[in-house]
Structure formats: C-alpha cells, structure tokens
Design an enzyme around this catalytic site. Structure first.
Site, PDB file in Angstrom:
ATOM      1  N   GLU A 179     -13.532   4.831   0.915  1.00 48.19           N
ATOM      2  CA  GLU A 179     -14.267   3.891   1.766  1.00 48.19           C
ATOM      3  C   GLU A 179     -15.004   4.693   2.836  1.00 48.19           C
ATOM      4  OE1 GLU A 179     -11.879   0.076   2.563  1.00 48.19           O
ATOM      5  OE2 GLU A 179     -10.333   1.568   2.124  1.00 48.19           O
ATOM      6  N   GLU A 189       0.853  -1.194   0.000  1.00 50.98           N
ATOM      7  CA  GLU A 189       0.000   0.000   0.000  1.00 50.98           C
ATOM      8  C   GLU A 189       0.885   1.238   0.000  1.00 50.98           C
ATOM      9  OE1 GLU A 189      -2.728   0.105   3.253  1.00 50.98           O
ATOM     10  OE2 GLU A 189      -3.523  -1.902   2.891  1.00 50.98           O
ATOM     11  N   GLU A 216      -8.701   8.947   6.344  1.00 49.87           N
ATOM     12  CA  GLU A 216      -8.711   7.502   6.102  1.00 49.87           C
ATOM     13  C   GLU A 216      -9.799   7.074   5.119  1.00 49.87           C
ATOM     14  OE1 GLU A 216      -6.860   5.078   6.538  1.00 49.87           O
ATOM     15  OE2 GLU A 216      -5.436   5.625   8.088  1.00 49.87           O
ATOM     16  N   LYS A 236     -14.966   3.331   6.590  1.00 56.46           N
ATOM     17  CA  LYS A 236     -13.690   2.951   7.198  1.00 56.46           C
ATOM     18  C   LYS A 236     -13.479   3.699   8.517  1.00 56.46           C
ATOM     19  CE  LYS A 236      -8.792   2.457   5.954  1.00 56.46           C
ATOM     20  NZ  LYS A 236      -7.761   2.784   4.927  1.00 56.46           N
TER      21      LYS A 236
END
Length: 380
Positions: free
Chosen positions: A208, A157, A219, A211
C-alpha cells in the site's frame, strides 16, 4: 455460497496512540451493526467482530500466564467480549511478531519465527519457542481470567513486511509466512489451545504505497504480491499448491526517469526536486536497511524521479525536475533495488513484459488483478 461471514466494526480502535478517541463509540457501533443484521434476517449467518491490536492485553510478569486486559480498557473489553459471546461472535486480534523485533533491538530474532533455536520462554509446564504462540496465549489467559475461556478467536492480521527496515526483506517474509502456513496445514494450535486452530488471515495481499508510515517505512510493504500481481517469494500451500501470479498484465512503455547524466549532485535544486518527488510518490525503499538504501546520491535522485514518474503513469511532463532529469530505456535497477514500471490501465495492444515491476498505486486495479489469479485457499 456464502460471500460474507463477518462484519468488522472499526480497526484497532483502542490503540494507545488514539488517546481514547473511540472508547465511547465502539461498543454502541458494534451493537448497532448487530441489530441491523438481526433486522435483515442475517444474525445467524453473519457475525460482527472488532479487529483489535494485541496491545489491548499485557502481562506484568513477562509470561503468558500473567496476561490480562489493559487496566484503562478492562471494563470496556469485558463488556465487548460479553456482547460477542452472547451473539456467538468471535474476537479478532492482530498479531505482528515483526513489530516485537522492530521495537526492541535486543529481541532475539529467532524468537520472531516458528523455527526458533533460541532459549524458550518458560511459563510453568509450557515452553514457548516463538512470540506468536506466547502473544496469542497471553490473550487466552486474559479471557480465562475473566470468564470467557472458550470465546472463539480470529487472527485478523499477521504477516511480515518485505522492505522498509533491515529485517524486512523477502527472505524473512518467506520464512515467517511459510512457517505460519505449515502450522495451518498441520492444524497446529498454540499451547493453550493446541487442538483449536483459529482462523488466520495473512496480511497483506499487495503493498500500500499511500499508507501512513508513522510506525515505520515498512508499513507500505506487507504484500505477498507486487503491485502488478507478480509474486515476491514462493510459498508452499500444501497439496502441490503454490502462489499464482496475475495473468495478462500490461505495462507502460519500457522507460524510466532518472537523474540526467550531465546534472550535478551539487545542484542546489536537487534536494528540492527529490523532496517534491517523494512528497507525491513512495520513496520508503530508500531508507536505511531498505532495498534501495545502498544507492549513492545520483541513484537516490534517480529512484525518486522514477517512482514519481511511474506513479503519474508516465504522463507528459512528469519527468521534468529543474533540468535535472532525463528519460532512459536502460533499466537502472541495481541488485535488490528495483526501478519500477507502472502497469497500463488503458486498453492497448499487448506490450512486452518488463523484468521489473512497478509502484503500487492505491487507485489502480492491481487488487483486482491479483485477486483474479490468487490463492484460492481458505485457512480455517
């Protein structure tokens, strides 16, 4: 055709915030998966790995050559690395230069990118001009000191968020990811492994919206694509290739839920209504330094009401907040603040595509939409 090359066992199990929860189970799990692959006759084709956070190693001296594994997990890491090495499997590491900038207000911002003009970090004969190289080579030093100098590494990542923090925006995300892609195209490694470019996986495809935001509001905003497969920013992938948006996306009605014009910002039910909306929908774009952080009180309420309304797919009754809300057909988006419209997941006639895009609901089919028309490239 190979569909699977690796199986990732867990994800960042040794984060300090886990307080050792997975210390005793990670290696046995790795061994069990490897045994299952061998039993299935796939031990050569499919490799096991463990994605680990870059906090598994550190340097007391502040330079890469001082790198070694954390003392509390040192012996465990050596056992894991030995197991991976014996099975010709790679170690996977997640590296986030953005977090270096986020965690330290005095961190030189240029050093987070690949075109740094700030003073380099000098480590013997090597001068490091960006934190990605320095971070990666700290791991290489740790491996060398423990007898695994040639262990293959995957960067599982790496990326840059586009919202949720003052440094998280499209311009910075494009600058970082384009710099990364340019290095990949050129086959450029790090000073410790200049001719060995690791496999690199850019994080992430889409945002997302559910998340955890414990590390920060950013995030939920790592995606290169919006929830609906539209492109956040342009990236040059080399050989006249670029990102392609999803096609044939349908949207719900071109309408938004906003704070009613006649409603008062002094209404005692307003804070409760906003809190209710943001409990069940993603309001992280309203935070300080975020894309909608400059809205006034009425704008904040409208954003919260609309993101809830769209998250619930414009269901009847979803725009009812103690007589404080109303539906409008006039786009309330302001400057960088997008008021979204949800995609239509049903089978309906083609609708006019709105100029704004909508919240990414983890239960919708956006991932499929984006994947169908996405980057047919492999960074190797």
């Amino acid at each position: 055709m190979e569909f699977f090359r690796y199986i990732a066992v867990g994800n960042e199990p040794f984060l300090k915030t886990y307080n050792g929860t997975y210390l005793n189970s990670t290696l046995p799990a790795l061994q069990n998966i490897q045994a299952a692959l061998i039993k299935a006759g796939l031990g050569r084709q499919v490799k096991v790995t463990i994605p680990l956070n870059a906090d598994i190693y550190q340097t007391e001296s502040g330079i890469p050559s001082g790198g070694n594994f954390r003392s509390d997990i040192h012996d465990l890491m050596i056992s894991i690395i030995k197991f991976l090495s014996n099975n010709d499997a790679p170690l996977t590491i997640n590296i986030y230069p953005f977090l270096s900038l986020y965690d330290d207000p005095h961190f030189p911002i240029d050093y987070a990118f690949f075109s740094s003009t700030s003073s380099p970090v000098v480590d013997g004969p090597i001068s490091y001009t960006n934190v990605f190289d320095a971070n990666f080579d700290t791991l290489i030093w740790a491996l060398e000191k423990n007898g695994f100098a040639s262990l293959p590494i995957i960067v599982g990542e790496v990326g840059w968020p586009t919202d949720g923090d003052i440094n998280a925006n499209n311009d910075n995300a494009r600058k970082f990811n384009q710099g990364l892609i340019d290095r990949i195209i050129q086959g450029q490694g790090t000073p410790k492994r200049p001719r060995t470019l690791p496999e690199i996986y850019v994080f992430a495809l889409v945002d997302e919206d559910a998340k955890s935001i414990q590390p920060g509001n950013f995030e939920r905003h790592w995606g290169i694509f919006h929830y609906d497969g539209t492109i956040k920013y342009r990236l040059d992938l080399g050989n006249n290739r670029t990102l392609m948006p999803a096609k044939g996306v349908r949207y719900l009605a071109r309408q938004w839920c906003i704070m009613a014009p006649e409603a008062s910002v002094l209404d005692p039910n307003l804070p409760i209504s906003i809190n209710d909306a943001c409990t069940y929908a993603d309001c992280t774009s309203l935070g300080y330094g975020s894309s909608c952080g400059g809205l006034d009180a009425r704008g904040n309420a409208s954003y919260a009401f609309n993101i809830y309304y769209q998250t619930l797919n414009q269901q009847k009754g979803a725009c009812q907040f103690s007589n404080l809300s109303a539906i409008t057909t006039v786009d309330p988006s302001q400057d960088s603040c997008r008021f979204d419209i949800m995609i239509d997941l049903g089978k309906h006639e083609q609708s006019t595509r709105p100029t704004t895009s909508s919240v990414g609901c983890k239960q919708n089919k956006v991932l499929t939409l984006a994947l169908v028309s996405l980057l047919n490239i492999c960074f190797l």
